[in-house]
Design an enzyme around this catalytic site. Structure first.
Site: not given
Ligand code: KIV
Length: 263
Positions: A44, A112, A114, A181
């Protein structure tokens, strides 16, 4: 052509070799990256580097699906991860509804999410319903407004303990790998060593199970700000600007097009 990675082959790299992940937001770049990477993340972060917004929070499902389709079209032989945008997985029902949209409307191989222990029930619900999940712990860009900035994690014992708990909870919930991260290198290394699934770092040092970078950062295309953890492999912005300048000059002087470019 490299063999496409699977959840199984990704997991088997742990302790053998580092995984290589890069972001991409379109077919053009995805195709260029395909031969050199294990996984492409439709992050994102596209909301910032592609759409020019100040952070990732305004990214939408529609945007993520559009860009994930473009990446899947360009890199048909690469494992593709689609980021779930902010606000789309605050409860199990919404998370599943939105993750199903990703699987039904794109060829992404996983989503993915968070969050750490606080998101374990959501990760489990998705995995139980056939959605492969990559976790994301440590500095969480979707929490930037809530936390008042991008803050490196793992500086004190409480945060270190929390990171280990987060990693264990996400692994136990069924995630097959995770991104870590913005975490102090020694702490990220400890996190990676205390779980069995691959931990892919960004700003988390070298002693983890892989690395991910945002492509526009590592190609030097994003000029506004370069975080400490980014290595610029080329100065893309300068190359692009110089090339377009030359094109512009050659059009004005009628040097372009030449005979070879003319029917
Ligand atoms: O959105 C993204 O590009 C990410 C990376 C920073 C791992 O989540």
């Amino acid at each position: 052509m490299n063999k496409k990675m699977t959840i199984n082959s990704i997991q088997k790299t742990k302790g053998i070799r580092p995984l290589v992940m890069i972001t991409a937001y379109d077919a053009l770049f995805a195709k260029l990256f395909e031969d050199s990477v294990d996984m492409i993340l439709v992050g994102d972060s596209l909301n910032m580097s592609f759409a020019g917004r100040k952070d990732t929070l305004t990214a939408t499902m529609q945007q993520m699906i559009y860009h994930t389709n473009a990446v899947c079209n360009g890199a048909k032989n690469t494992f593709v991860v689609c980021d779930m945008p902010f606000g789309t997985y605050t409860n199990k029902k919404d998370a599943l509804k939105n993750a199903i949209k990703v699987f039904q409307q794109t060829d992404a191989d996983c989503v993915k999410i968070e969050g750490g222990a606080d998101k374990a029930d959501i990760v489990k619900h998705l995995v139980d319903n056939g959605i492969a999940v990559c976790g994301h712990i440590g500095l969480l860009p979707q929490s930037v407004r809530g936390e008042g900035g991008y803050k490196v994690k793992g500086r004190d014992p409480k945060e270190q303990q929390q990171l280990i708990e987060d990693a264990r909870a996400i692994e136990e919930a069924g995630a097959f790998c995770m991104v870590i991260e913005g975490v102090i290198s020694e702490v990220a290394s400890e996190v990676a060593s205390c779980i069995d699934i691959p931990v892919i770092g960004i700003g988390a040092g070298s002693d983890v199970d892989g690395q991910v970078l945002v492509f526009s950062d590592m190609l030097g295309l994003f000029e506004e700000f370069t975080p400490k953890f980014v290595k610029k492999y080329i100065n893309g912005a300068t190359l692009v600007k110089e090339s377009v300048k030359r094109y512009s000059n050659e059009v004005k002087t009628r040097e372009f097009p030449e005979d070879m470019h003319t029917y």
